[in-house]
Motif scaffolding. Structure first.
Motif, short mmCIF file in Angstrom:
data_model
loop_
_atom_site.label_atom_id
_atom_site.label_comp_id
_atom_site.label_asym_id
_atom_site.label_seq_id
_atom_site.Cartn_x
_atom_site.Cartn_y
_atom_site.Cartn_z
N LEU A 53 40.01 11.67 17.80
CA LEU A 53 38.71 11.03 17.90
C LEU A 53 38.73 9.65 17.25
O LEU A 53 38.24 8.66 17.84
N LEU A 54 39.31 9.55 16.08
CA LEU A 54 39.38 8.26 15.39
C LEU A 54 40.22 7.27 16.19
O LEU A 54 39.87 6.09 16.32
N GLY A 55 41.33 7.75 16.75
CA GLY A 55 42.18 6.87 17.54
C GLY A 55 41.46 6.33 18.76
O GLY A 55 41.59 5.14 19.10
N ALA A 56 40.69 7.19 19.45
CA ALA A 56 39.95 6.74 20.62
C ALA A 56 38.92 5.68 20.25
O ALA A 56 38.73 4.69 20.96
N LEU A 57 38.26 5.87 19.12
CA LEU A 57 37.26 4.88 18.68
C LEU A 57 37.92 3.56 18.31
O LEU A 57 37.39 2.48 18.60
N LEU A 58 39.10 3.61 17.68
CA LEU A 58 39.82 2.39 17.35
C LEU A 58 40.24 1.64 18.62
O LEU A 58 40.18 0.41 18.69
N ASP A 59 40.68 2.39 19.62
CA ASP A 59 41.10 1.76 20.88
C ASP A 59 39.93 1.09 21.59
O ASP A 59 40.09 0.07 22.26
N ARG A 60 38.73 1.66 21.46
CA ARG A 60 37.56 1.12 22.14
C ARG A 60 36.95 -0.07 21.39
O ARG A 60 36.15 -0.81 21.95
N SER A 61 37.31 -0.23 20.13
CA SER A 61 36.65 -1.23 19.30
C SER A 61 37.27 -2.62 19.48
O SER A 61 38.49 -2.78 19.45
N PRO A 62 36.43 -3.67 19.61
CA PRO A 62 36.97 -5.04 19.64
C PRO A 62 37.40 -5.52 18.26
O PRO A 62 38.14 -6.50 18.15
N LEU A 331 60.38 7.36 14.87
CA LEU A 331 59.21 7.88 15.58
C LEU A 331 58.17 6.79 15.79
O LEU A 331 57.61 6.65 16.88
N LEU A 332 57.91 6.00 14.75
CA LEU A 332 56.95 4.90 14.88
C LEU A 332 57.43 3.88 15.90
O LEU A 332 56.64 3.34 16.68
N ALA A 333 58.74 3.60 15.91
CA ALA A 333 59.29 2.64 16.87
C ALA A 333 59.11 3.12 18.30
O ALA A 333 58.75 2.35 19.20
N ILE A 334 59.33 4.41 18.53
CA ILE A 334 59.16 4.97 19.88
C ILE A 334 57.70 4.93 20.29
O ILE A 334 57.37 4.61 21.44
N ARG A 335 56.81 5.22 19.37
CA ARG A 335 55.38 5.14 19.70
C ARG A 335 54.97 3.72 20.07
O ARG A 335 54.24 3.51 21.03
N HIS A 336 55.45 2.75 19.30
CA HIS A 336 55.13 1.36 19.62
C HIS A 336 55.70 0.97 20.99
O HIS A 336 55.08 0.25 21.76
N ARG A 337 56.89 1.44 21.27
CA ARG A 337 57.58 1.07 22.51
C ARG A 337 56.95 1.72 23.74
O ARG A 337 56.86 1.10 24.80
N GLU A 338 56.53 2.96 23.61
CA GLU A 338 56.12 3.73 24.78
C GLU A 338 54.61 3.85 24.96
O GLU A 338 54.15 4.22 26.05
N SER A 339 53.82 3.56 23.94
CA SER A 339 52.37 3.77 24.04
C SER A 339 51.72 2.70 24.92
O SER A 339 51.99 1.50 24.74
N PRO A 340 50.85 3.09 25.84
CA PRO A 340 50.05 2.09 26.56
C PRO A 340 49.19 1.32 25.56
O PRO A 340 48.66 1.90 24.61
N GLU A 341 49.07 0.02 25.75
CA GLU A 341 48.39 -0.81 24.76
C GLU A 341 46.98 -0.32 24.48
O GLU A 341 46.53 -0.29 23.33
N ARG A 342 46.26 0.08 25.53
CA ARG A 342 44.86 0.46 25.35
C ARG A 342 44.69 1.87 24.79
O ARG A 342 43.58 2.32 24.55
N LEU A 343 45.83 2.58 24.59
CA LEU A 343 45.77 3.93 24.02
C LEU A 343 46.59 4.03 22.74
O LEU A 343 46.78 5.13 22.23
N ARG A 344 47.05 2.89 22.23
CA ARG A 344 48.01 2.93 21.12
C ARG A 344 47.45 3.64 19.89
O ARG A 344 48.11 4.50 19.29
N SER A 345 46.24 3.29 19.48
CA SER A 345 45.68 3.91 18.26
C SER A 345 45.56 5.42 18.42
O SER A 345 45.86 6.18 17.50
N GLN A 346 45.14 5.86 19.60
CA GLN A 346 44.97 7.29 19.80
C GLN A 346 46.32 8.02 19.78
O GLN A 346 46.43 9.11 19.24
N VAL A 347 47.34 7.40 20.38
CA VAL A 347 48.67 8.01 20.35
C VAL A 347 49.15 8.16 18.90
O VAL A 347 49.68 9.21 18.51
N PHE A 348 48.93 7.15 18.09
CA PHE A 348 49.39 7.19 16.70
C PHE A 348 48.60 8.22 15.88
O PHE A 348 49.18 9.00 15.12
N THR A 349 47.27 8.20 15.99
CA THR A 349 46.48 9.13 15.16
C THR A 349 46.63 10.57 15.64
O THR A 349 46.65 11.49 14.82
N THR A 350 46.75 10.78 16.95
CA THR A 350 46.97 12.14 17.45
C THR A 350 48.32 12.66 16.99
O THR A 350 48.45 13.81 16.56
#
Length: 395
Positions: A53-62, A331-350
């Motif tokens: 939930l927190l990750g989704a809100l971070l992704d939506r926030s400007p 693990l952090l490097a793979i998340r940065h490399r593979e996460s879609p930009e608009r979903l990055r926060s949610q991928v990390f917090t999940t």
């Protein structure tokens, strides 16, 4: 970058400090180990819900940095409220406060790290990622030690207040993080570019549930991300078992349960040193190789610790850090490399939430096993690490 790392180190040290501080405060005020463990369980278990939930809100926030700062402020406030309610409110209400506070826990780990690409250019990401991972190791080294010292000198409540103060020190760094474009603004920009946006109408905002579903799909359907997440979560189960066993291991190998905390210090120091080397040569080994290779090193360390020989136990603790530290950086490097930009926060917090859940599961399983037989518990944890390595290749 300096501000980012300083803020991350302060927030994570406060987080690492809060667990032992709450345990000590719960025991000091309530006089019961059950009450103390209930507080720690309450602030940990809700992270599995709060992370996505927190990750989704971070992704939506400007302005994700400002949202992150508010989450940190609420987390620190929650720690103080838990302290104030101890002995004054029924235990059930205090644990409930801990549960609501724990919802914001992933902000200090995945939520913060997800903002790293806003701070450094792409070509500097490998080194910056290794430095970010070092803040976790530094926090795990400093936080519990500082909690113990303050509790001894000033009392357990002072340790809780100090952990909240450390988190508060990170607020300026979070507040001043660079702007994001926000998911809705990003979609509007694409519509403007393609020439089909009706400027006279307000575009509908995607529901939060759709964003949550998209985040989970990004984790499960992107193969490198999915297998790294699965392997790291299973590995975290084994780490939870190892940490639960350390007091008994210290008692068996050195004659004192307190010596077990020194083993954790050895692990934190070697993890910090390994990531320092990785930061100097970030492209030496591929992150995917580090993920599965670290599980083998952790399995070997657990087998060594099962011998109970003092020298081998210390070697095992150092080897565990060499495996654990680079695994996190990879693990952090793979998340940065593979996460879609608009979903990055949610991928990390999940991902952070899943690891916390795995750690809690390992700790719960290891308690009864270690009570029955410490070597059995440690060898079982070694088997879990091997399963983690196999899962990376089998996915």
């Amino acid at each position: 970058m300096g501000s980012f790392l300083a803020g991350a180190a302060a927030a994570r040290a406060g987080d690492e400090m809060s667990g032992p501080a709450l345990l000590l405060a719960g025991y000091a005020v309530g006089g019961s180990a059950t009450e103390a463990s209930a507080l720690l369980a309450g602030i940990t278990v809700s992270a599995a819900v709060g992370g996505p939930l927190l990750g989704a809100l971070l992704d939506r926030s400007p302005r994700p940095g400002r949202l992150l700062a508010r989450a940190l402020a609420l987390y620190g406030t929650g720690l103080v409220l838990i302290l104030l309610s101890l002995g004054r409110l029924p235990l059930e209400l205090t644990v409930l406060i801990a549960v609501f506070t724990g919802l914001l826990g992933p902000a200090l780990s995945g939520g913060w790290t997800a903002q790293l690409p806003r701070v450094v250019p792409r070509e500097r990401m490998p080194r910056a990622n290794a430095l970010d991972a070092m803040t976790f190791s530094l926090a795990s080294l400093v936080g519990p030690a500082l909690a113990g010292v303050l509790a001894h000198l000033l009392g357990a409540p002072a340790a809780v207040v100090a952990s909240a103060a450390l988190i508060a020190c990170a607020l300026p760094a979070a507040w001043t993080l660079p702007r994001g474009c926000g998911r809705d603004q990003d979609r509007d920009r694409d519509q403007d570019r393609d020439g089909y946006r009706d400027r006279g109408k307000t575009q509908p905002t995607a529901p939060l549930t759709a964003d949550l579903a998209a985040g989970f799909r990004a984790i499960t359907r992107t193969r490198p991300l999915a297998r790294a997440t699965l392997a790291s979560v299973i590995s975290c189960v084994g780490l939870g078992m190892l940490i639960t066993c350390t007091p008994l291991l210290g008692e068996r190998a050195f004659g004192s349960a307190a010596e077990g905390t020194l083993l954790l210090t050895c692990t934190a120091v070697s993890a910090l040193a390994a990531n320092a080397v990785l930061a100097r040569r970030p492209r030496t080994i591929a992150p995917d190789t580090i993920i599965w290779g670290s599980t083998l090193l952790l399995a070997a360390a657990l087998v060594l610790s099962a011998t109970g020989h003092p020298v081998l136990v210390v070697v095992a603790a150092l080897a565990a850090g060499v495996g654990e530290g680079p695994q996190l950086a990879a693990l952090l490097a793979i998340r940065h490399r593979e996460s879609p930009e608009r979903l990055r926060s949610q991928v990390f917090t999940t991902g952070a939430s899943l690891k916390i859940t795995g750690f809690a599961l390992g700790a719960a399983v290891a308690g009864p096993l270690a009570t029955h037989s410490l070597p059995t518990a440690l060898l079982t944890a070694a088997g879990v690490q091997l399963v983690a390595g196999l899962s990376f290749h089998a996915f």
